[in-house]
Design an enzyme around this catalytic site. Structure first.
Site, short mmCIF file in Angstrom:
data_model
loop_
_atom_site.label_atom_id
_atom_site.label_comp_id
_atom_site.label_asym_id
_atom_site.label_seq_id
_atom_site.Cartn_x
_atom_site.Cartn_y
_atom_site.Cartn_z
N GLU A 114 117.20 71.28 -31.76
CA GLU A 114 118.35 70.53 -32.24
C GLU A 114 118.42 70.56 -33.77
OE1 GLU A 114 119.46 67.01 -29.24
OE2 GLU A 114 117.35 67.02 -29.79
N GLU A 134 114.08 68.29 -22.39
CA GLU A 134 113.98 66.84 -22.29
C GLU A 134 114.11 66.32 -20.86
OE1 GLU A 134 115.39 67.51 -26.57
OE2 GLU A 134 115.63 68.45 -24.61
#
Length: 258
Positions: A114, A134
């Site tokens: 990210e 995640e």
């Protein structure tokens, strides 16, 4: 410049190099995320700097993302603090006034990827691997991953990476548009710096305005941005760099940007 937690910053003329430095995997903490937000703010105030290169220290990791110990207790308040810290830090990185280049020199996982997604351009070394894993630990990407990834690679590949947990190697990342270039292992920083050098030839005023317009294409219809494009073009005439750039070209000399 200030002292930054788990981050090293060097500046050479117009290029800033940010080294992620929390060995062994350069995971992010609440303190290092706050430092990143502060660092970007200070770079934005340093008008000399027009390019930022981000890479991980060493050869194995760009960044493995968040330290999962932060979420092991199930504390909802702590999770909210970390989500806010990630969001604010990477939003600041996306809004950096100049050109940001991520040199993905190893594993970029979760919040590490990210971070790279928040940069303008991504260069991966050939051994690099990227993922947003995640969901496999009961979480989801909360620092721009669900928004930035589909913009770059399309909805299908974003769903494969996020919903299916698919890990992507450098060659596949190039094929699907996740990165703009793949270079030999150990050559990423060199290539990123070469690209950053090209930024010096560009007007810093025009860089900031053009980046605003490019980013706006994600959220605003073209009819809105066509008007904004003309407005920002005319606004360039309020500064000195427009005249300097045109006259330097006509006089066949390098421009001296202010």
């Amino acid at each position: 410049m200030s002292n930054y937690t788990n981050l090293k910053l060097t500046i050479d003329h117009h290029i800033a190099v940010l080294t992620l430095n929390n060995p062994p995997a350069h995971t992010w903490t609440k303190e290092s995320l706050a430092s990143l937000k502060q660092l970007i703010s200070e770079l934005n105030n340093n008008k000399q700097v027009t390019a930022l290169v981000v890479h991980g220290d060493g050869e194995k990791f760009f960044s493995a993302g968040a330290d999962l110990n932060s979420f092991a207790s199930g504390d909802k308040g702590q999770a909210a603090q970390m989500a806010m810290a990630f969001g604010e830090a990477f939003e600041a990185l996306s809004n950096f006034r100049g050109v940001s280049i991520a040199c993905i020199n190893g594993y970029a996982m979760g919040g590490g990827l990210e971070c790279a997604l928040a940069c303008d351009i991504r260069i991966a070394e050939s051994h690099a691997q990227m993922a947003l894993p995640e969901l496999s630990v009961g979480l989801l990407p909360c620092a721009g991953g669900t928004q930035n990834l589909p913009w770059l690679v399309g909805e299908g590949w974003a769903k494969r990476m996020i919903l299916c947990g698919e890990r992507i190697k450098a060659d596949k990342a190039l094929q699907i548009g996740l990165v703009e270039e793949v270079v030999e292992s150990g050559k990423g920083l060199e290539s990123a710096l070469e690209l950053a050098q090209k930024v010096a030839k560009q007007s810093p005023d025009a860089i900031a305005s053009s980046k605003t317009l490019i980013m706006s294409a994600r959220y605003q219809p073209p009819s809105f941005n066509w008007i904004k494009e003309r407005e920002l073009f005319i606004k360039l005439f309020d500064g000195d760099n427009q005249q300097e750039g045109v006259n330097a070209f006509l006089e066949k000399r390098p421009p001296q940007w202010k």
